[in-house]
Design an enzyme around this catalytic site. Sequence first.
Site, PDB file in Angstrom:
ATOM      1  N   CYS A 114      35.658  44.365  54.579  1.00 50.78           N
ATOM      2  CA  CYS A 114      36.034  43.276  55.493  1.00 50.78           C
ATOM      3  C   CYS A 114      36.742  43.780  56.744  1.00 50.78           C
ATOM      4  CB  CYS A 114      36.887  42.247  54.765  1.00 50.78           C
ATOM      5  SG  CYS A 114      35.991  41.505  53.397  1.00 50.78           S
ATOM      6  N   HIS A 255      40.082  37.772  59.705  1.00 55.61           N
ATOM      7  CA  HIS A 255      39.026  37.847  58.700  1.00 55.61           C
ATOM      8  C   HIS A 255      39.193  36.627  57.789  1.00 55.61           C
ATOM      9  CE1 HIS A 255      36.123  39.039  55.897  1.00 55.61           C
ATOM     10  NE2 HIS A 255      36.993  39.025  54.904  1.00 55.61           N
ATOM     11  N   ASN A 285      32.998  33.940  53.320  1.00 55.58           N
ATOM     12  CA  ASN A 285      33.405  35.292  53.678  1.00 55.58           C
ATOM     13  C   ASN A 285      32.150  36.113  53.992  1.00 55.58           C
ATOM     14  OD1 ASN A 285      34.324  37.917  53.785  1.00 55.58           O
ATOM     15  ND2 ASN A 285      35.508  37.815  51.880  1.00 55.58           N
TER      16      ASN A 285
HETATM   17  O1  UT7 Z   1      37.248  39.856  51.049  1.00 54.72           O
HETATM   18  C1  UT7 Z   1      38.525  40.315  51.382  1.00 54.72           C
HETATM   19  C2  UT7 Z   1      39.441  40.425  50.256  1.00 54.72           C
HETATM   20  N1  UT7 Z   1      39.369  39.331  49.355  1.00 54.72           N
HETATM   21  C3  UT7 Z   1      40.272  38.351  49.371  1.00 54.72           C
HETATM   22  O2  UT7 Z   1      41.127  38.338  50.210  1.00 54.72           O
HETATM   23  C4  UT7 Z   1      40.196  37.309  48.299  1.00 54.72           C
HETATM   24  C5  UT7 Z   1      41.544  37.084  47.698  1.00 54.72           C
HETATM   25  N2  UT7 Z   1      41.553  36.153  46.559  1.00 54.72           N
HETATM   26  C6  UT7 Z   1      41.290  34.840  46.697  1.00 54.72           C
HETATM   27  O3  UT7 Z   1      40.935  34.370  47.744  1.00 54.72           O
HETATM   28  C7  UT7 Z   1      41.538  33.943  45.514  1.00 54.72           C
HETATM   29  O4  UT7 Z   1      42.235  34.674  44.530  1.00 54.72           O
HETATM   30  C8  UT7 Z   1      40.242  33.351  44.879  1.00 54.72           C
HETATM   31  C9  UT7 Z   1      39.659  32.314  45.805  1.00 54.72           C
HETATM   32  C10 UT7 Z   1      39.231  34.437  44.625  1.00 54.72           C
HETATM   33  C11 UT7 Z   1      40.601  32.657  43.579  1.00 54.72           C
HETATM   34  O5  UT7 Z   1      41.588  31.649  43.813  1.00 54.72           O
HETATM   35  P1  UT7 Z   1      42.917  31.583  42.943  1.00 54.72           P
HETATM   36  O6  UT7 Z   1      43.682  30.411  43.412  1.00 54.72           O
HETATM   37  O7  UT7 Z   1      43.577  32.927  42.995  1.00 54.72           O
HETATM   38  O8  UT7 Z   1      42.356  31.269  41.511  1.00 54.72           O
HETATM   39  P2  UT7 Z   1      42.540  32.104  40.177  1.00 54.72           P
HETATM   40  O9  UT7 Z   1      41.659  33.297  40.187  1.00 54.72           O
HETATM   41  O10 UT7 Z   1      43.993  32.281  39.907  1.00 54.72           O
HETATM   42  O11 UT7 Z   1      41.983  31.054  39.142  1.00 54.72           O
HETATM   43  C12 UT7 Z   1      42.666  29.833  38.864  1.00 54.72           C
HETATM   44  C13 UT7 Z   1      41.843  29.041  37.868  1.00 54.72           C
HETATM   45  C14 UT7 Z   1      41.410  29.864  36.675  1.00 54.72           C
HETATM   46  O12 UT7 Z   1      41.410  29.005  35.541  1.00 54.72           O
HETATM   47  P3  UT7 Z   1      42.618  29.032  34.499  1.00 54.72           P
HETATM   48  O13 UT7 Z   1      42.662  30.443  33.991  1.00 54.72           O
HETATM   49  O14 UT7 Z   1      43.828  28.653  35.291  1.00 54.72           O
HETATM   50  O15 UT7 Z   1      42.196  28.012  33.496  1.00 54.72           O
HETATM   51  C15 UT7 Z   1      40.004  30.260  36.993  1.00 54.72           C
HETATM   52  O16 UT7 Z   1      39.223  30.510  35.842  1.00 54.72           O
HETATM   53  O17 UT7 Z   1      40.629  28.606  38.493  1.00 54.72           O
HETATM   54  C16 UT7 Z   1      39.508  29.041  37.730  1.00 54.72           C
HETATM   55  N3  UT7 Z   1      38.399  29.327  38.616  1.00 54.72           N
HETATM   56  C17 UT7 Z   1      37.544  28.381  39.052  1.00 54.72           C
HETATM   57  N4  UT7 Z   1      37.476  27.052  38.807  1.00 54.72           N
HETATM   58  C18 UT7 Z   1      36.483  26.361  39.406  1.00 54.72           C
HETATM   59  C19 UT7 Z   1      38.047  30.509  39.175  1.00 54.72           C
HETATM   60  N5  UT7 Z   1      36.965  30.355  39.949  1.00 54.72           N
HETATM   61  C20 UT7 Z   1      36.648  29.035  39.883  1.00 54.72           C
HETATM   62  C21 UT7 Z   1      35.630  28.271  40.484  1.00 54.72           C
HETATM   63  N6  UT7 Z   1      35.591  26.944  40.221  1.00 54.72           N
HETATM   64  N7  UT7 Z   1      34.703  28.809  41.311  1.00 54.72           N
END
Ligand code: UT7
Length: 335
Positions: A114, A255, A285
């Site tokens: 990125c 980004h 992204n």
């Molecule tokens: O590309 C450059 C570098 N990358 C980044 O900068 C990305 C950085 N990370 C993020 O943007 C975020 O961490 C994500 C968007 C990838 C994920 O968001 P989050 O708020 O950190 O969610 P999480 O991974 O903590 O997941 C929270 C909950 C989980 O369920 P439980 O364990 O709380 O029951 C996940 O299983 O949300 C669940 N979950 C989803 N639910 C519905 C994860 N993906 C999804 C989804 N739809 N697509």
Amino acid sequence: MTTRRATITAVGHYVPGKVLTNAELEKMVDTNDEWIRTRTGISERRILEQGATSDLAVGAIESMLAHRKIEATEIDIIIVATVTPDMFFPATACVVQDKIGASKAWGFDLSAACSGFLYALVAGAQFIESGTANKVVVVGADKMSSITDYSDRNTCILFGDAGGAVLLEPSDDFSSGILDHRLYCDGSGGSYLHMKGGGSLNPPTHETVDKRMHYIFQDGKAVFKVAVKGMADVSAEIMERNNLKSEDVSWLVPHQANLRIVDATADRMGLDRSKVMINIDKYGNTTAATIPLCLSEWWLAGKLRQGQNIVLSSFGAGYTWGAVLIKWSLENRKG
Ligand code: UT7
């Protein structure tokens, strides 16, 4: 001691026509529109159904050349920032050089995920400033759909395909152009965001395919924490180094991996949202393409003015991160 400044003299972008909406993803994995929009800011993304990353790059470069009204034969160097090259070799830069007919140019690919566009922009500027080239094309292009696992809800909602390009040329006006940069990498972050299969460490086998190692892996939570800090810190750092207050910055071009990361960066810089280029809702992204895609869209919309201070800022796999300060010099398209 450099005697000339590198400045952006043209911009262009290309996005494929196929739109992949959150509603469509709901049919593919266990997710929903509300979760995706509130956690990431993304509503839809573009998918290149036929062709490769070079086609995204070519589309962006050709629109840029048309705006600048020059032929590809005038280009000296092509730098392609990408993590989704058409092939391991030849370099996508060579494929692009041939497709656009840039008969005089040489070029290379640059891999910084990125942050790829920022790394490539800074690299390209060195050729201009050293006097070894007069027209350097810097293109960020990624066909992220080619390495996205559409059965993994953690990643498939995030990424899209696009290309964005800028032309660098010399200027004797030292008060404008690419004024400053801070670039970083920290390889200890590699285990949180990578694609393990296909390289010399894990050459392709049935096993690497079965283990889904040819797709993006991301520990989203871990990356999120460092991305927020990394992008906010480096953006504040480039402001401090250049004695810029928030009112001196006209635009932040971040980004766009997650709207919450963009918001945190803007807050740290003291910037109102009206000064932040945001198109993550439409494209997700797009890795190396995001920043030049924004610049091109905003320029086409007539929103950029000569003399504006613009901060480009990124965080991505590697980890890689950085910020570039530009004093905009390209005439307003509508002016
Ligand atoms: O590309 C450059 C570098 N990358 C980044 O900068 C990305 C950085 N990370 C993020 O943007 C975020 O961490 C994500 C968007 C990838 C994920 O968001 P989050 O708020 O950190 O969610 P999480 O991974 O903590 O997941 C929270 C909950 C989980 O369920 P439980 O364990 O709380 O029951 C996940 O299983 O949300 C669940 N979950 C989803 N639910 C519905 C994860 N993906 C999804 C989804 N739809 N697509």
